[in-house]
Design a protein around this motif. Structure first.
Motif, PDB file in Angstrom:
ATOM      1  N   GLN A  37       4.841   9.366  -1.430  1.00 37.46           N
ATOM      2  CA  GLN A  37       3.720   9.470  -0.503  1.00 37.46           C
ATOM      3  C   GLN A  37       3.108   8.095  -0.221  1.00 37.46           C
ATOM      4  OE1 GLN A  37       3.197  12.292   1.167  1.00 37.46           O
ATOM      5  NE2 GLN A  37       4.945  12.942  -0.044  1.00 37.46           N
ATOM      6  N   VAL A  38       3.080   7.230  -1.215  1.00 35.93           N
ATOM      7  CA  VAL A  38       2.596   5.857  -1.007  1.00 35.93           C
ATOM      8  C   VAL A  38       3.499   5.156   0.002  1.00 35.93           C
ATOM      9  CG1 VAL A  38       2.297   3.593  -2.107  1.00 35.93           C
ATOM     10  CG2 VAL A  38       1.513   5.651  -3.271  1.00 35.93           C
ATOM     11  N   ARG A  39       4.794   5.321  -0.167  1.00 33.50           N
ATOM     12  CA  ARG A  39       5.758   4.694   0.748  1.00 33.50           C
ATOM     13  C   ARG A  39       5.591   5.253   2.164  1.00 33.50           C
ATOM     14  NH1 ARG A  39       9.628   1.222  -0.451  1.00 33.50           N
ATOM     15  NH2 ARG A  39      11.493   1.116   0.834  1.00 33.50           N
ATOM     16  N   ARG A  40       5.392   6.573   2.255  1.00 29.88           N
ATOM     17  CA  ARG A  40       5.155   7.213   3.553  1.00 29.88           C
ATOM     18  C   ARG A  40       3.893   6.669   4.210  1.00 29.88           C
ATOM     19  NH1 ARG A  40       4.112  13.274   3.659  1.00 29.88           N
ATOM     20  NH2 ARG A  40       3.573  13.075   5.831  1.00 29.88           N
ATOM     21  N   THR A  41       2.847   6.486   3.401  1.00 30.25           N
ATOM     22  CA  THR A  41       1.578   5.958   3.918  1.00 30.25           C
ATOM     23  C   THR A  41       1.775   4.560   4.478  1.00 30.25           C
ATOM     24  OG1 THR A  41       0.355   7.255   2.284  1.00 30.25           O
ATOM     25  CG2 THR A  41      -0.818   5.427   3.314  1.00 30.25           C
ATOM     26  N   ARG A  42       2.543   3.743   3.759  1.00 28.07           N
ATOM     27  CA  ARG A  42       2.767   2.361   4.174  1.00 28.07           C
ATOM     28  C   ARG A  42       3.461   2.290   5.546  1.00 28.07           C
ATOM     29  NH1 ARG A  42       4.959   0.849  -0.137  1.00 28.07           N
ATOM     30  NH2 ARG A  42       3.060   0.089  -1.093  1.00 28.07           N
ATOM     31  N   SER A  43       4.365   3.231   5.793  1.00 27.75           N
ATOM     32  CA  SER A  43       5.124   3.161   7.045  1.00 27.75           C
ATOM     33  C   SER A  43       4.535   4.018   8.164  1.00 27.75           C
ATOM     34  CB  SER A  43       6.579   3.574   6.797  1.00 27.75           C
ATOM     35  OG  SER A  43       6.633   4.915   6.359  1.00 27.75           O
ATOM     36  N   ALA A  44       3.508   4.822   7.870  1.00 32.46           N
ATOM     37  CA  ALA A  44       2.914   5.695   8.885  1.00 32.46           C
ATOM     38  C   ALA A  44       2.028   4.886   9.837  1.00 32.46           C
ATOM     39  CB  ALA A  44       2.097   6.800   8.226  1.00 32.46           C
ATOM     40  N   GLU A  45       1.712   5.514  10.952  1.00 28.75           N
ATOM     41  CA  GLU A  45       0.853   4.876  11.950  1.00 28.75           C
ATOM     42  C   GLU A  45      -0.179   5.876  12.461  1.00 28.75           C
ATOM     43  OE1 GLU A  45       3.268   3.216  15.041  1.00 28.75           O
ATOM     44  OE2 GLU A  45       4.446   2.010  13.647  1.00 28.75           O
ATOM     45  N   GLY A  46      -1.242   5.362  12.999  1.00 28.06           N
ATOM     46  CA  GLY A  46      -2.253   6.167  13.685  1.00 28.06           C
ATOM     47  C   GLY A  46      -2.908   7.215  12.819  1.00 28.06           C
ATOM     48  N   GLU A  47      -3.014   8.427  13.367  1.00 31.76           N
ATOM     49  CA  GLU A  47      -3.686   9.530  12.685  1.00 31.76           C
ATOM     50  C   GLU A  47      -2.951   9.963  11.426  1.00 31.76           C
ATOM     51  OE1 GLU A  47      -6.731  10.760  13.391  1.00 31.76           O
ATOM     52  OE2 GLU A  47      -6.789   9.138  14.864  1.00 31.76           O
ATOM     53  N   ASP A  48      -1.623   9.879  11.464  1.00 31.57           N
ATOM     54  CA  ASP A  48      -0.846  10.229  10.268  1.00 31.57           C
ATOM     55  C   ASP A  48      -1.225   9.320   9.103  1.00 31.57           C
ATOM     56  OD1 ASP A  48       0.520  12.264  11.544  1.00 31.57           O
ATOM     57  OD2 ASP A  48       2.260  11.009  12.031  1.00 31.57           O
ATOM     58  N   LYS A  49      -1.359   8.025   9.400  1.00 35.22           N
ATOM     59  CA  LYS A  49      -1.709   7.068   8.349  1.00 35.22           C
ATOM     60  C   LYS A  49      -3.112   7.345   7.818  1.00 35.22           C
ATOM     61  CE  LYS A  49      -1.318   2.295   7.051  1.00 35.22           C
ATOM     62  NZ  LYS A  49      -0.284   1.323   7.131  1.00 35.22           N
ATOM     63  N   LYS A  50      -4.045   7.649   8.708  1.00 35.52           N
ATOM     64  CA  LYS A  50      -5.417   7.951   8.278  1.00 35.52           C
ATOM     65  C   LYS A  50      -5.441   9.173   7.362  1.00 35.52           C
ATOM     66  CE  LYS A  50      -7.798   6.002  12.278  1.00 35.52           C
ATOM     67  NZ  LYS A  50      -8.591   6.319  13.476  1.00 35.52           N
ATOM     68  N   ALA A  51      -4.656  10.186   7.732  1.00 38.18           N
ATOM     69  CA  ALA A  51      -4.619  11.405   6.920  1.00 38.18           C
ATOM     70  C   ALA A  51      -3.997  11.129   5.549  1.00 38.18           C
ATOM     71  CB  ALA A  51      -3.823  12.485   7.646  1.00 38.18           C
ATOM     72  N   LEU A  52      -2.938  10.336   5.512  1.00 34.77           N
ATOM     73  CA  LEU A  52      -2.284  10.019   4.244  1.00 34.77           C
ATOM     74  C   LEU A  52      -3.167   9.147   3.351  1.00 34.77           C
ATOM     75  CD1 LEU A  52       1.347   9.428   5.520  1.00 34.77           C
ATOM     76  CD2 LEU A  52       0.618  11.209   3.925  1.00 34.77           C
ATOM     77  N   ILE A  53      -3.919   8.236   3.954  1.00 33.13           N
ATOM     78  CA  ILE A  53      -4.823   7.376   3.186  1.00 33.13           C
ATOM     79  C   ILE A  53      -5.865   8.225   2.458  1.00 33.13           C
ATOM     80  CG2 ILE A  53      -6.666   5.656   3.398  1.00 33.13           C
ATOM     81  CD1 ILE A  53      -4.904   4.267   5.534  1.00 33.13           C
ATOM     82  N   GLN A  54      -6.300   9.315   3.102  1.00 33.91           N
ATOM     83  CA  GLN A  54      -7.292  10.201   2.490  1.00 33.91           C
ATOM     84  C   GLN A  54      -6.781  10.811   1.178  1.00 33.91           C
ATOM     85  OE1 GLN A  54     -10.481  10.630   3.575  1.00 33.91           O
ATOM     86  NE2 GLN A  54      -9.924   9.014   5.018  1.00 33.91           N
ATOM     87  N   GLY A  55      -5.461  10.929   1.037  1.00 33.71           N
ATOM     88  CA  GLY A  55      -4.884  11.491  -0.182  1.00 33.71           C
ATOM     89  C   GLY A  55      -4.971  10.572  -1.384  1.00 33.71           C
ATOM     90  N   GLN A  56      -5.296   9.319  -1.182  1.00 36.48           N
ATOM     91  CA  GLN A  56      -5.412   8.315  -2.244  1.00 36.48           C
ATOM     92  C   GLN A  56      -4.193   8.325  -3.175  1.00 36.48           C
ATOM     93  OE1 GLN A  56      -9.212   9.218  -4.049  1.00 36.48           O
ATOM     94  NE2 GLN A  56     -10.278   7.916  -2.579  1.00 36.48           N
ATOM     95  N   PHE A  57      -3.003   8.434  -2.561  1.00 38.49           N
ATOM     96  CA  PHE A  57      -1.775   8.506  -3.339  1.00 38.49           C
ATOM     97  C   PHE A  57      -1.532   7.241  -4.149  1.00 38.49           C
ATOM     98  CE2 PHE A  57      -0.925  11.386   0.316  1.00 38.49           C
ATOM     99  CZ  PHE A  57      -0.888  12.566  -0.407  1.00 38.49           C
ATOM    100  N   ASN A  58      -1.918   6.098  -3.623  1.00 38.66           N
ATOM    101  CA  ASN A  58      -1.713   4.831  -4.325  1.00 38.66           C
ATOM    102  C   ASN A  58      -2.460   4.818  -5.659  1.00 38.66           C
ATOM    103  OD1 ASN A  58      -0.847   2.260  -4.843  1.00 38.66           O
ATOM    104  ND2 ASN A  58      -2.172   1.273  -3.351  1.00 38.66           N
ATOM    105  N   GLN A  59      -3.723   5.211  -5.636  1.00 45.64           N
ATOM    106  CA  GLN A  59      -4.521   5.230  -6.866  1.00 45.64           C
ATOM    107  C   GLN A  59      -3.994   6.260  -7.863  1.00 45.64           C
ATOM    108  OE1 GLN A  59      -8.579   5.823  -5.689  1.00 45.64           O
ATOM    109  NE2 GLN A  59      -8.741   3.819  -4.706  1.00 45.64           N
ATOM    110  N   LYS A  60      -3.642   7.436  -7.359  1.00 50.80           N
ATOM    111  CA  LYS A  60      -3.116   8.483  -8.235  1.00 50.80           C
ATOM    112  C   LYS A  60      -1.790   8.041  -8.864  1.00 50.80           C
ATOM    113  CE  LYS A  60      -5.215  12.251  -5.605  1.00 50.80           C
ATOM    114  NZ  LYS A  60      -4.949  13.350  -4.670  1.00 50.80           N
ATOM    115  N   HIS A  61      -0.923   7.426  -8.057  1.00 53.16           N
ATOM    116  CA  HIS A  61       0.371   6.957  -8.550  1.00 53.16           C
ATOM    117  C   HIS A  61       0.167   5.912  -9.651  1.00 53.16           C
ATOM    118  CE1 HIS A  61       4.634   5.980  -8.431  1.00 53.16           C
ATOM    119  NE2 HIS A  61       4.343   4.698  -8.260  1.00 53.16           N
ATOM    120  N   HIS A  62      -0.755   5.005  -9.429  1.00 51.57           N
ATOM    121  CA  HIS A  62      -1.029   3.947 -10.403  1.00 51.57           C
ATOM    122  C   HIS A  62      -1.564   4.535 -11.716  1.00 51.57           C
ATOM    123  CE1 HIS A  62      -1.587  -0.312 -11.308  1.00 51.57           C
ATOM    124  NE2 HIS A  62      -2.687   0.050 -11.931  1.00 51.57           N
ATOM    125  N   LYS A  63      -2.476   5.486 -11.622  1.00 55.67           N
ATOM    126  CA  LYS A  63      -3.060   6.097 -12.826  1.00 55.67           C
ATOM    127  C   LYS A  63      -2.023   6.896 -13.607  1.00 55.67           C
ATOM    128  CE  LYS A  63      -7.772   6.339 -11.116  1.00 55.67           C
ATOM    129  NZ  LYS A  63      -8.841   7.196 -10.594  1.00 55.67           N
TER     130      LYS A  63
END
Length: 155
Positions: A37-63
């Motif tokens: 999901q972090v990788r998907r967020t990095r490559s997404a654009e526009g509204e898709d990226k905004k929606a994926l950012i809301q998931g905070q996948f990067n922080q969850k993955h790190h923890k």
């Protein structure tokens, strides 16, 4: 050097490592999902990226990755310690060697984090490669571990 633990304690200690490792295997798969999901967020654009950012996948993955690092290292040391306590030796075989390889790979994977944070693609690719190897080894370890538990139960 022998440790005089009661036989009941020695017997039940043998099941802590397998139970922990099955939980960690599940968490490893969840961490892989989060990483995708972090990788998907990095490559997404526009509204898709905004929606994926809301998931905070990067922080969850790190923890989850930090928890996995600590628990896998401690779990592997614990498994070896209990084996030694019960048998006064370690059984050097594929299960032990793969577990040690996983411990090294998870340390390598975590050590790439500062480079990934600086945008280094080689570090991301190395992180992914190490973690795919861990998932593969972990899957195999789970089944060889079940065989070991079955031997313990039959003895």
């Amino acid at each position: 050097m022998t440790f005089n633990l009661p036989d009941d304690v020695k017997y039940w200690l043998q099941f802590g490592h397998p139970l922990l490792m099955w939980v960690l295997f599940g968490l490893t798969l969840y961490a892989m999902y989060l990483g995708l999901q972090v990788r998907r967020t990095r490559s997404a654009e526009g509204e898709d990226k905004k929606a994926l950012i809301q998931g905070q996948f990067n922080q969850k993955h790190h923890k989850i990755g930090s928890l996995l690092l600590a628990m896998m290292v401690l779990g592997n040391i614990g498994g070896m310690a209990v084996t030694y306590l019960n048998n006064e030796k370690l059984f050097v075989g594929p299960h032990l060697l793969a577990g040690l390889a996983m411990t090294g790979l998870i340390a390598l994977s975590a050590s790439l984090t500062p480079f990934m944070q600086k945008g280094q693609d080689w570090a991301r690719n190395g992180h992914i490669l190490a973690n795919v190897a861990i998932v593969g080894l972990f899957g195999w370890q789970a089944f060889t571990g079940v065989e070991i538990v079955q031997k313990i139960l039959t003895n």
